[in-house]
Design an enzyme around this catalytic site. Structure first.
Site, PDB file in Angstrom:
ATOM      1  N   ARG A  44      41.341  56.529  37.974  1.00 19.75           N
ATOM      2  CA  ARG A  44      41.400  56.947  36.567  1.00 19.75           C
ATOM      3  C   ARG A  44      40.908  58.380  36.343  1.00 19.75           C
ATOM      4  O   ARG A  44      41.077  58.901  35.240  1.00 19.75           O
ATOM      5  CB  ARG A  44      40.612  55.967  35.690  1.00 19.75           C
ATOM      6  N   GLN A 102      39.374  40.763  17.625  1.00 18.68           N
ATOM      7  CA  GLN A 102      40.158  41.004  16.394  1.00 18.68           C
ATOM      8  C   GLN A 102      40.290  39.714  15.594  1.00 18.68           C
ATOM      9  O   GLN A 102      40.611  39.749  14.412  1.00 18.68           O
ATOM     10  CB  GLN A 102      41.555  41.521  16.749  1.00 18.68           C
ATOM     11  N   ARG A 103      40.055  38.565  16.247  1.00 13.43           N
ATOM     12  CA  ARG A 103      40.128  37.285  15.529  1.00 13.43           C
ATOM     13  C   ARG A 103      38.948  37.155  14.578  1.00 13.43           C
ATOM     14  O   ARG A 103      39.078  36.687  13.459  1.00 13.43           O
ATOM     15  CB  ARG A 103      40.099  36.112  16.515  1.00 13.43           C
ATOM     16  N   GLN A 154      34.795  42.306  24.806  1.00 10.76           N
ATOM     17  CA  GLN A 154      35.538  43.176  23.886  1.00 10.76           C
ATOM     18  C   GLN A 154      35.445  42.616  22.481  1.00 10.76           C
ATOM     19  O   GLN A 154      35.549  41.397  22.269  1.00 10.76           O
ATOM     20  CB  GLN A 154      37.017  43.235  24.328  1.00 10.76           C
ATOM     21  N   GLN A 155      35.295  43.535  21.508  1.00  9.66           N
ATOM     22  CA  GLN A 155      35.219  43.126  20.108  1.00  9.66           C
ATOM     23  C   GLN A 155      36.467  42.315  19.752  1.00  9.66           C
ATOM     24  O   GLN A 155      37.584  42.732  20.048  1.00  9.66           O
ATOM     25  CB  GLN A 155      35.138  44.363  19.224  1.00  9.66           C
ATOM     26  N   ASN A 214      30.104  47.248  39.530  1.00  6.19           N
ATOM     27  CA  ASN A 214      29.206  47.687  40.596  1.00  6.19           C
ATOM     28  C   ASN A 214      29.728  49.006  41.170  1.00  6.19           C
ATOM     29  O   ASN A 214      30.849  49.437  40.855  1.00  6.19           O
ATOM     30  CB  ASN A 214      29.015  46.589  41.656  1.00  6.19           C
ATOM     31  N   GLN A 241      44.516  49.009  29.906  1.00  3.61           N
ATOM     32  CA  GLN A 241      44.449  49.629  31.236  1.00  3.61           C
ATOM     33  C   GLN A 241      43.103  49.334  31.898  1.00  3.61           C
ATOM     34  O   GLN A 241      43.039  49.063  33.098  1.00  3.61           O
ATOM     35  CB  GLN A 241      44.653  51.148  31.107  1.00  3.61           C
TER      36      GLN A 241
HETATM   37  C1  LIG Z   1      48.255  56.124  37.234  1.00  2.00           C
HETATM   38  C2  LIG Z   1      48.345  54.619  37.173  1.00  2.00           C
HETATM   39  C3  LIG Z   1      49.530  54.016  36.806  1.00  2.00           C
HETATM   40  C4  LIG Z   1      49.621  52.615  36.725  1.00  2.00           C
HETATM   41  N1  LIG Z   1      50.798  52.033  36.350  1.00  2.00           N
HETATM   42  C5  LIG Z   1      50.894  50.689  36.287  1.00  2.00           C
HETATM   43  C6  LIG Z   1      52.120  50.052  35.898  1.00  2.00           C
HETATM   44  O1  LIG Z   1      53.096  50.706  35.594  1.00  2.00           O
HETATM   45  N2  LIG Z   1      52.144  48.692  35.833  1.00  2.00           N
HETATM   46  C7  LIG Z   1      51.056  47.923  36.189  1.00  2.00           C
HETATM   47  O2  LIG Z   1      51.154  46.696  36.146  1.00  2.00           O
HETATM   48  N3  LIG Z   1      49.901  48.500  36.558  1.00  2.00           N
HETATM   49  C8  LIG Z   1      49.786  49.851  36.618  1.00  2.00           C
HETATM   50  N4  LIG Z   1      48.599  50.422  36.981  1.00  2.00           N
HETATM   51  C9  LIG Z   1      47.441  49.547  37.260  1.00  2.00           C
HETATM   52  C10 LIG Z   1      47.178  49.423  38.779  1.00  2.00           C
HETATM   53  O3  LIG Z   1      48.291  48.857  39.446  1.00  2.00           O
HETATM   54  C11 LIG Z   1      45.943  48.541  39.023  1.00  2.00           C
HETATM   55  O4  LIG Z   1      46.162  47.264  38.478  1.00  2.00           O
HETATM   56  C12 LIG Z   1      44.693  49.102  38.385  1.00  2.00           C
HETATM   57  O5  LIG Z   1      44.562  50.485  38.655  1.00  2.00           O
HETATM   58  C13 LIG Z   1      43.469  48.342  38.902  1.00  2.00           C
HETATM   59  O6  LIG Z   1      43.267  48.716  40.243  1.00  2.00           O
HETATM   60  P1  LIG Z   1      42.709  47.709  41.331  1.00  2.00           P
HETATM   61  O7  LIG Z   1      43.564  46.505  41.463  1.00  2.00           O
HETATM   62  O8  LIG Z   1      42.496  48.537  42.589  1.00  2.00           O
HETATM   63  O9  LIG Z   1      41.269  47.324  40.714  1.00  2.00           O
HETATM   64  P2  LIG Z   1      40.486  45.935  40.788  1.00  2.00           P
HETATM   65  O10 LIG Z   1      41.247  44.858  40.142  1.00  2.00           O
HETATM   66  O11 LIG Z   1      39.120  46.234  40.242  1.00  2.00           O
HETATM   67  O12 LIG Z   1      40.404  45.601  42.315  1.00  2.00           O
HETATM   68  C14 LIG Z   1      39.595  46.414  43.165  1.00  2.00           C
HETATM   69  C15 LIG Z   1      40.039  46.177  44.608  1.00  2.00           C
HETATM   70  O13 LIG Z   1      39.752  44.817  44.955  1.00  2.00           O
HETATM   71  C16 LIG Z   1      40.781  44.312  45.783  1.00  2.00           C
HETATM   72  N5  LIG Z   1      41.442  43.190  45.093  1.00  2.00           N
HETATM   73  C17 LIG Z   1      41.245  42.813  43.805  1.00  2.00           C
HETATM   74  N6  LIG Z   1      41.969  41.720  43.529  1.00  2.00           N
HETATM   75  C18 LIG Z   1      42.667  41.423  44.646  1.00  2.00           C
HETATM   76  C19 LIG Z   1      43.619  40.420  44.992  1.00  2.00           C
HETATM   77  N7  LIG Z   1      44.034  39.501  44.133  1.00  2.00           N
HETATM   78  N8  LIG Z   1      44.099  40.406  46.248  1.00  2.00           N
HETATM   79  C20 LIG Z   1      43.714  41.320  47.152  1.00  2.00           C
HETATM   80  N9  LIG Z   1      42.823  42.319  46.901  1.00  2.00           N
HETATM   81  C21 LIG Z   1      42.311  42.356  45.660  1.00  2.00           C
HETATM   82  C22 LIG Z   1      41.764  45.476  46.028  1.00  2.00           C
HETATM   83  O14 LIG Z   1      41.373  46.155  47.202  1.00  2.00           O
HETATM   84  C23 LIG Z   1      41.544  46.359  44.831  1.00  2.00           C
HETATM   85  O15 LIG Z   1      41.886  47.732  45.040  1.00  2.00           O
HETATM   86  C24 LIG Z   1      48.476  51.815  37.057  1.00  2.00           C
HETATM   87  C25 LIG Z   1      47.296  52.440  37.432  1.00  2.00           C
HETATM   88  C26 LIG Z   1      47.203  53.822  37.486  1.00  2.00           C
HETATM   89  C27 LIG Z   1      45.892  54.453  37.877  1.00  2.00           C
END
Ligand SMILES: Cc1cc2nc3c(=O)[nH]c(=O)nc-3n(C[C@H](O)[C@H](O)[C@H](O)COP(=O)(O)OP(=O)(O)OC[C@H]3O[C@@H](n4cnc5c(N)ncnc54)[C@H](O)[C@@H]3O)c2cc1C
Length: 230
Positions: free
Chosen positions: A169, A91-92, A88-89, A158, A77
């Site tokens: 989270r 496992q290999r 990350q540590q 950052n 996650q």
């Molecule tokens: C309660 C919960 C349930 C979840 N369930 C699932 C699930 O069932 N399946 C699953 O696959 N994931 C799941 N996730 C993961 C979630 O979809 C996100 O992948 C994860 O929270 C990372 O968030 P993020 O993409 O905002 O963060 P980051 O990857 O750190 O990105 C930060 C921000 O940068 C921008 N950004 C980053 N990359 C891109 C890009 N390629 N294009 C455009 N903008 C970008 C966006 O604004 C993004 O919000 C879950 C998360 C939570 C909190």
């Protein structure tokens, strides 16, 4: 679970001040000295950055954390947060080290469930050891290991990315383990840069409402539809 703030950008508020001040100041911040910073000004500049959504300024300050005693389930996650750096540590190379497993509290609370869980872990650990003894490399034997297996990660984010991380989270919809880690990280961040992190938390803290819908909402904040006109 252990969470430690290993390092952070030195003088974070000064760095944020310089970066945001440079945007609106006709001269150069190179000529500034820390004595030019007044407490009130730092806070008002940081407030302005927040309220205006000018969040790129927050990218100049990074935090490096180390965690251990967390599960591979958590690390799956964690690494979904792409705006970060991870080590990350392996496992290999490290095998399973001093084997340890996270037992989810709901499993631990029911003796029968705990027994099933621990017996299964024990069978898997024995199988892993036998495979390695049979000459199977750790990188292949590990395919049998469960999500509960301990891992250790060092990661850097950052402030902008941390805010997004905490919004997702620290929310009660996040799983208990990563939420526990996020809450501890937020506590450490608040201790070091309160001007920024006292405003930060689960997304309902920044939004002022919950956008998870009635079924999933923990009820801590009003639902979006109750606050915003449709
Ligand atoms: C309660 C919960 C349930 C979840 N369930 C699932 C699930 O069932 N399946 C699953 O696959 N994931 C799941 N996730 C993961 C979630 O979809 C996100 O992948 C994860 O929270 C990372 O968030 P993020 O993409 O905002 O963060 P980051 O990857 O750190 O990105 C930060 C921000 O940068 C921008 N950004 C980053 N990359 C891109 C890009 N390629 N294009 C455009 N903008 C970008 C966006 O604004 C993004 O919000 C879950 C998360 C939570 C909190």
């Amino acid at each position: 679970m252990r969470v430690k703030l290993l390092r952070m950008t030195e003088d974070p508020e000064e760095v944020l001040y310089m970066a945001s001040r440079q945007c609106y100041y006709p001269g150069s911040v190179i000529d500034f000295s820390p004595d030019d910073m007044e407490d009130g000004t730092v806070r008002s500049l940081i407030d302005r950055v927040f309220d205006s959504g000018h969040h790129s300024v927050l990218e100049h300050v990074t935090f490096t954390f180390a965690v251990d005693g967390v599960s591979r389930s958590l690390s799956h996650q964690l690494v979904r947060h792409r705006i970060a750096s991870y080590s990350q540590q392996s496992q290999r190379y490290c095998g399973i080290g001093e084997a340890g497993y996270v037992v989810p509290p709901k499993v631990g609370a029911i003796p029968g469930a705990r027994l099933v869980f621990e017996e299964t872990l024990s069978v898997l650990e024995d199988a892993y050891t036998k495979l390695v003894e049979l000459g199977i490399p750790a990188e292949d034997a590990r395919y049998i290991l469960p999500n509960a297996t301990f891992t250790r990660v060092v990661f850097t984010m950052n402030i902008r990315s941390l805010i997004n991380f905490f919004e997702h989270r620290c929310c009660m919809c996040a799983q208990w383990e990563i939420r526990r880690m996020a809450e501890e990280m937020l506590r450490l961040c608040r201790e070091t840069v309160p001007t920024v992190f006292e405003k930060v938390g689960a997304k309902c803290v920044t939004l002022g409402y919950c956008n998870e819908g009635k079924k999933r909402s923990c009820g801590r904040a009003p639902l979006k539809e109750a606050v915003l006109p449709s």
